[in-house]
Motif scaffolding. Structure first.
Motif, PDB file in Angstrom:
ATOM      1  N   UNK A  11       0.863  -1.174   0.000  1.00 19.68           N
ATOM      2  CA  UNK A  11       0.000   0.000   0.000  1.00 19.68           C
ATOM      3  C   UNK A  11       0.903   1.227   0.000  1.00 19.68           C
ATOM      4  N   UNK A  12       0.584   2.184  -0.841  1.00 19.70           N
ATOM      5  CA  UNK A  12       1.397   3.399  -0.948  1.00 19.70           C
ATOM      6  C   UNK A  12       0.495   4.629  -0.855  1.00 19.70           C
ATOM      7  N   UNK A  13       0.961   5.612  -0.112  1.00 22.55           N
ATOM      8  CA  UNK A  13       0.247   6.880   0.037  1.00 22.55           C
ATOM      9  C   UNK A  13       1.267   8.000   0.036  1.00 22.55           C
ATOM     10  N   UNK A  14       0.802   9.218  -0.183  1.00 23.51           N
ATOM     11  CA  UNK A  14       1.706  10.370  -0.225  1.00 23.51           C
ATOM     12  C   UNK A  14       1.064  11.570   0.429  1.00 23.51           C
ATOM     13  N   UNK A 257      -4.120  -1.665   8.867  1.00 31.97           N
ATOM     14  CA  UNK A 257      -2.980  -1.507   7.963  1.00 31.97           C
ATOM     15  C   UNK A 257      -1.941  -0.603   8.640  1.00 31.97           C
ATOM     16  N   UNK A 258      -0.691  -1.028   8.640  1.00 31.81           N
ATOM     17  CA  UNK A 258       0.390  -0.257   9.255  1.00 31.81           C
ATOM     18  C   UNK A 258       1.346   0.196   8.159  1.00 31.81           C
ATOM     19  N   UNK A 259       1.460   1.515   7.989  1.00 35.22           N
ATOM     20  CA  UNK A 259       2.318   2.093   6.959  1.00 35.22           C
ATOM     21  C   UNK A 259       3.476   2.836   7.601  1.00 35.22           C
ATOM     22  N   UNK A 260       4.652   2.687   7.028  1.00 35.26           N
ATOM     23  CA  UNK A 260       5.835   3.402   7.510  1.00 35.26           C
ATOM     24  C   UNK A 260       5.832   4.816   6.945  1.00 35.26           C
ATOM     25  N   UNK A 261       5.979   5.813   7.817  1.00 31.67           N
ATOM     26  CA  UNK A 261       6.081   7.196   7.377  1.00 31.67           C
ATOM     27  C   UNK A 261       7.520   7.531   7.022  1.00 31.67           C
ATOM     28  N   UNK A 306       9.444  -4.596   2.485  1.00 31.48           N
ATOM     29  CA  UNK A 306       8.322  -5.477   2.149  1.00 31.48           C
ATOM     30  C   UNK A 306       8.743  -6.937   2.279  1.00 31.48           C
ATOM     31  N   UNK A 307       9.955  -7.263   1.793  1.00 31.08           N
ATOM     32  CA  UNK A 307      10.452  -8.637   1.923  1.00 31.08           C
ATOM     33  C   UNK A 307      10.592  -9.030   3.392  1.00 31.08           C
ATOM     34  N   UNK A 308      10.974  -8.065   4.229  1.00 30.72           N
ATOM     35  CA  UNK A 308      11.141  -8.329   5.663  1.00 30.72           C
ATOM     36  C   UNK A 308       9.811  -8.380   6.403  1.00 30.72           C
ATOM     37  N   UNK A 309       8.713  -8.152   5.699  1.00 32.42           N
ATOM     38  CA  UNK A 309       7.378  -8.146   6.299  1.00 32.42           C
ATOM     39  C   UNK A 309       7.316  -7.176   7.481  1.00 32.42           C
ATOM     40  N   UNK A 310       7.962  -5.995   7.302  1.00 28.16           N
ATOM     41  CA  UNK A 310       8.044  -5.009   8.380  1.00 28.16           C
ATOM     42  C   UNK A 310       6.772  -4.188   8.497  1.00 28.16           C
ATOM     43  N   UNK A 311       6.190  -3.805   7.374  1.00 27.66           N
ATOM     44  CA  UNK A 311       4.993  -2.970   7.343  1.00 27.66           C
ATOM     45  C   UNK A 311       4.122  -3.389   6.170  1.00 27.66           C
ATOM     46  N   UNK A 312       2.907  -2.802   6.114  1.00 28.79           N
ATOM     47  CA  UNK A 312       1.999  -3.106   5.008  1.00 28.79           C
ATOM     48  C   UNK A 312       2.194  -2.166   3.827  1.00 28.79           C
ATOM     49  N   UNK A 313       2.988  -1.122   4.017  1.00 34.05           N
ATOM     50  CA  UNK A 313       3.230  -0.169   2.942  1.00 34.05           C
ATOM     51  C   UNK A 313       3.913   1.068   3.484  1.00 34.05           C
ATOM     52  N   UNK A 314       3.878   2.137   2.678  1.00 29.42           N
ATOM     53  CA  UNK A 314       4.585   3.364   3.027  1.00 29.42           C
ATOM     54  C   UNK A 314       3.709   4.588   2.801  1.00 29.42           C
ATOM     55  N   UNK A 315       3.871   5.563   3.696  1.00 29.41           N
ATOM     56  CA  UNK A 315       3.291   6.889   3.528  1.00 29.41           C
ATOM     57  C   UNK A 315       4.469   7.825   3.297  1.00 29.41           C
TER      58      UNK A 315
END
Length: 370
Positions: A11-14, A257-261, A306-315
């Motif tokens: 998941x990607x957001x901006x 959903x958990x996104x990395x900022x 993403x490969x590390x399954x750290x988060x569901x996406x990025x903001x």
């Protein structure tokens, strides 16, 4: 949707934040650009601590000139009326045809409190009256109660409650209206809402859960939690903490959903990430983690997390809005799409569909049916 390696797609957001922007055109242009990249949603920050345009009003202007991308303004729960907030967010969901979100935030400064005639501990109080600013923990507890009350108000008018029956003259089915009778620590709401139930049922609620006091609210009420961490291991630990807390509250953790900022500075184009900005994680700054390098390196960083399954996406927050968002969409997103990690088109029309979240059942309709 799943990626070729079996994991779900990113998941990607901006963020659309622009300093001293006082016209709608720049926000419209950026939102349309993000939509061309099929990003899940865009956010627009807001605070009483600085002058500027109202984020919710700006994204209401963006709504009719976009067709798929989610629109998420920041609206504080401090110094605002919960009934008005939920009605405004529900209205944005209607005018965007089911693409609205709401980034929940609190106002914690003396400057903001004084705008509303509230006094902090260092100001003289009226005779016989003792006042002080609430703690951050209390502000986030109130924010959670506002989020809860908002969801109840969105359910207070069942789907199909509006009749507009010309033959009988009936405009509302009163059996589908419900009082919520919500009592919080600092407010109460009777209901029902004045706005029909939103197209998404509940617009998507977003909380920045980087700080500890916000995490309880995020785990209990958010659909999307943002976390600003500089490494995948730390991000994975916070994500696990949020999911465990959501389960403890009786939620399905898969509904969060958990996104990395991440701040993004793509500078002059195709160069390697500067030392400490790529590899295992971006550099931590006073404003949060920052990636500085080229769009290819950014794609590598996102793919590695993403490969590390750290988060569901990025903001992603562009440092230079126009330049960096263009490079994110035209290069980074294109690379992630080529690798099968991000979608190439919107499979649905609502923000909940972009995020893979079901439309919530109406609690009052279910109770009534039972």
């Amino acid at each position: 949707m799943t990626a070729p390696h079996g994991r779900t797609l990113l998941h990607l957001a901006a963020a659309l934040d622009r300093r001293a922007a006082h016209d709608a055109a720049s926000f419209v242009e950026s939102a349309q650009l993000a939509e061309r990249g099929a990003l899940d949603f865009v956010t627009l920050g807001d605070t009483f601590a600085r002058p500027g345009l109202d984020a919710l009003a700006v994204l209401s202007r963006v709504a009719p000139v976009t067709g798929r991308i989610g629109l998420v303004p920041t609206v504080t729960t401090t110094h605002t009326e919960p009934f008005h907030v939920q009605a405004a967010v529900a209205t944005l969901d209607w005018v965007s045809r089911g693409r609205a979100g709401w980034q929940i935030e609190v106002s914690r400064t003396e400057t903001e409190a004084r705008l509303f005639g509230h006094r902090g501990p260092e100001l003289p109080s009226p005779p016989g009256q003792v006042t002080s600013l609430p703690t951050v923990e209390a502000l986030w507890q109130e924010a959670g109660e506002v989020a809860d009350a908002a969801a109840r108000l969105w359910d207070s008018r069942e789907d199909g409650a509006e009749l507009c029956d010309g033959a009988t003259g009936r405009v509302i089915d009163r059996n589908k209206l419900h009082q919520v009778d919500f009592e919080g620590a600092t407010f109460s709401v009777k209901g029902p809402s004045t706005v029909p139930r939103p197209p998404q049922g509940h617009p998507v609620r977003v909380v920045d859960a980087t700080e500890g006091p916000a995490r309880r609210t995020a785990a209990r009420y958010a659909d999307v939690a943002l976390v600003r961490t500089a490494g995948p291991a730390q991000a994975r630990a916070v994500r696990a903490e949020l999911r465990d807390a959501a389960a403890a509250f009786g939620r399905d953790p898969d509904d969060l959903r958990v996104l990395a900022g991440l701040g993004v500075d793509l500078g002059d184009g195709e160069r390697a990430a500067e030392p400490g900005h790529g590899g295992g994680g971006p550099r931590q700054t006073a404003r949060g983690p920052l990636y500085r390098g080229g769009p290819v390196g950014l794609a590598e960083l996102i793919a590695a997390w993403h490969r590390a399954d750290a988060v569901d996406g990025f903001h992603l927050t562009p440092v230079e809005p126009r330049r960096d968002l263009e490079r994110i969409v035209n290069a980074t997103v294109a690379l992630l799409q080529h690798r099968g990690l991000f979608r190439t088109f919107y499979p649905g029309s609502t923000l909940r569909e972009h995020l893979g979240l079901a439309r919530p059942a109406n609690r009052y309709a279910v109770a009534g049916g039972a």
